[in-house]
Motif scaffolding. Sequence first.
Motif, short mmCIF file in Angstrom:
data_model
loop_
_atom_site.label_atom_id
_atom_site.label_comp_id
_atom_site.label_asym_id
_atom_site.label_seq_id
_atom_site.Cartn_x
_atom_site.Cartn_y
_atom_site.Cartn_z
N ASP A 3 -3.99 6.22 -14.47
CA ASP A 3 -3.91 6.72 -13.10
C ASP A 3 -2.95 5.93 -12.23
OD1 ASP A 3 -5.36 4.39 -12.86
OD2 ASP A 3 -7.20 5.35 -12.15
N GLU A 4 -2.23 4.98 -12.82
CA GLU A 4 -1.21 4.22 -12.12
C GLU A 4 0.05 4.20 -12.98
OE1 GLU A 4 -2.76 0.57 -9.78
OE2 GLU A 4 -3.89 0.59 -11.66
N PRO A 5 1.21 3.96 -12.36
CA PRO A 5 2.42 3.89 -13.18
C PRO A 5 2.29 2.88 -14.32
CG PRO A 5 3.01 3.99 -10.87
CD PRO A 5 1.51 3.84 -10.93
N LEU A 6 2.80 3.25 -15.47
CA LEU A 6 2.78 2.40 -16.65
C LEU A 6 4.04 2.66 -17.44
CD1 LEU A 6 0.44 3.80 -19.46
CD2 LEU A 6 1.19 5.15 -17.49
N ALA A 7 4.26 1.87 -18.48
CA ALA A 7 5.46 2.07 -19.30
C ALA A 7 5.10 1.90 -20.77
CB ALA A 7 6.56 1.08 -18.91
N PHE A 8 5.77 2.69 -21.59
CA PHE A 8 5.73 2.54 -23.04
C PHE A 8 7.05 1.90 -23.47
CE2 PHE A 8 2.42 5.66 -22.58
CZ PHE A 8 1.57 5.47 -23.66
N LEU A 9 6.96 0.84 -24.23
CA LEU A 9 8.14 0.15 -24.75
C LEU A 9 8.14 0.25 -26.26
CD1 LEU A 9 10.57 -1.88 -24.47
CD2 LEU A 9 8.86 -3.71 -24.66
N ASN A 10 9.23 0.77 -26.81
CA ASN A 10 9.38 0.80 -28.26
C ASN A 10 10.35 -0.29 -28.69
OD1 ASN A 10 9.33 1.70 -31.01
ND2 ASN A 10 11.29 2.70 -30.63
N LEU A 11 9.87 -1.24 -29.48
CA LEU A 11 10.71 -2.31 -30.00
C LEU A 11 11.02 -2.03 -31.45
CD1 LEU A 11 8.98 -5.41 -28.35
CD2 LEU A 11 11.19 -4.41 -27.74
N GLY A 12 12.02 -1.17 -31.67
CA GLY A 12 12.54 -0.90 -33.00
C GLY A 12 13.81 -1.68 -33.21
N GLY A 13 14.79 -1.08 -33.89
CA GLY A 13 16.07 -1.75 -34.04
C GLY A 13 16.72 -1.98 -32.69
N VAL A 14 16.68 -0.92 -31.86
CA VAL A 14 17.06 -0.96 -30.46
C VAL A 14 15.79 -0.78 -29.65
CG1 VAL A 14 18.32 0.30 -28.66
CG2 VAL A 14 19.39 -0.10 -30.89
N GLY A 15 15.70 -1.39 -28.47
CA GLY A 15 14.54 -1.19 -27.62
C GLY A 15 14.74 0.00 -26.70
N ASN A 16 13.68 0.73 -26.43
CA ASN A 16 13.73 1.76 -25.39
C ASN A 16 12.41 1.80 -24.64
OD1 ASN A 16 12.06 4.07 -26.65
ND2 ASN A 16 13.58 3.65 -28.24
N VAL A 17 12.49 2.20 -23.39
CA VAL A 17 11.32 2.15 -22.52
C VAL A 17 11.18 3.47 -21.77
CG1 VAL A 17 12.52 1.19 -20.50
CG2 VAL A 17 10.09 0.67 -20.86
N THR A 18 9.94 3.88 -21.53
CA THR A 18 9.64 5.04 -20.71
C THR A 18 8.71 4.62 -19.58
OG1 THR A 18 9.73 6.51 -22.64
CG2 THR A 18 8.69 7.38 -20.65
N TRP A 19 9.18 4.75 -18.35
CA TRP A 19 8.35 4.54 -17.17
C TRP A 19 7.73 5.88 -16.80
CZ3 TRP A 19 8.13 6.81 -12.42
CH2 TRP A 19 7.41 6.14 -11.41
N ILE A 20 6.42 5.89 -16.49
CA ILE A 20 5.68 7.13 -16.27
C ILE A 20 4.86 7.03 -15.00
CG2 ILE A 20 3.92 8.69 -17.22
CD1 ILE A 20 4.60 7.31 -19.98
N ASP A 21 4.88 8.10 -14.21
CA ASP A 21 3.94 8.27 -13.12
C ASP A 21 2.94 9.33 -13.54
OD1 ASP A 21 2.48 8.71 -10.87
OD2 ASP A 21 4.17 9.19 -9.56
#
Length: 375
Positions: free
Chosen positions: A156-174
């Motif tokens: 119910d609050e903003p959070l993020a998913f971080l994928n640490l694979g060969g390259v990192g990527n992140v998703t910020w979500i509301d």
Amino acid sequence: MLESGVLRVLGTMSGTSLDGVDAAVIETDGITVSNFGKNGYRRYSEAERAVLRAGLGRWPGEAGVAEAAALTLQAHVEAMAPFAGEVALAGFHGQTLAHEPGGRGTHQAGDGAELARRLGVPVVWDFRSADVAAGGQGAPLAPAWHFALAKWIGADEPLAFLNLGGVGNVTWIDPARATPEEPGALLAFDTGPANAPIDDLMASRRGEPFDADGALAASGEPSAAVLERFAGHPWFAARPPKSLDRDDFAALAGEVAALGDADAVATLTAVAAGAVLRAAEHFPAPVSRLLVTGGGRRNPVLMAGIAAGLGCPVEPVEAAGLDGDMLEAQAFAFLAVRVLRGLPTSFPDTTGVAAALSGGIVSRPEAGRSPGPSA
């Protein structure tokens, strides 16, 4: 019928770490998550990893590509065949060999049409090309899945998913937004190098695939000079969305060439953590938690480096009841349904495409082959 309702779907992922093929089953309508099913893993041998490495940075018709594509197809057949009779649809990402949005495009090796014929199941594939052709970065594509997961865990609050694979990527979500296409729902982008430089150094210097449990990094000391130079890279100031090729930071190998093994790995691990911290500067609002997936979540040195600078809980996705080994494979199962039903898979604030669009190709098995159950 595949056009409506909840489907049982198989997704696969073979990432830039080149470790193997993840395969995971979920049940979804392409909007919400109904259930999680079985999963599997088909590891690449060191010889197979060498074949894939030989194809990196190459485009169709170039040396090494046909071999990498044939291996990718065969490995996916082996990973997916045990599930074929249980699912209505499959999502096949393929193996990224080259990624150059704004240039030559994007290249994922592997023939989804042939895979559909071999499995007897409709296969959705080539997820990135339409986005790149429309001016997007073609990555990351998991944010729609991350949004569904945020709803599933009751955030119910903003959070993020971080994928640490060969390259990192992140998703910020509301998670207060109703859909992933709603303005302000998502921001996603590649953070920078993650496991790839570490894995490549471990392979070249020690003949090992990765730094198990961060043990070598823990025994070394990061180079302050390298970290300072890295922090000044223009990538970090560039506004998202933005994406990287696995080898865009290949110069890091030269930066640590004079360091001993432990100090070199410690430096590359600190680089990966620093990239995430710089990425957080772009978040529209602070996050209540950072949920981490990918192999990097098992590296306590890397996780501690991120937590020390972020100011919120940094946890493996298992803390939210999810499977960090299979999250990306699950994502391509979810995206397969969205492609089949014409729902958007990329958005202006995830890939930079001008308007939300649905990419991908749907290939059906040859006549006479059973497509499997509908749900």
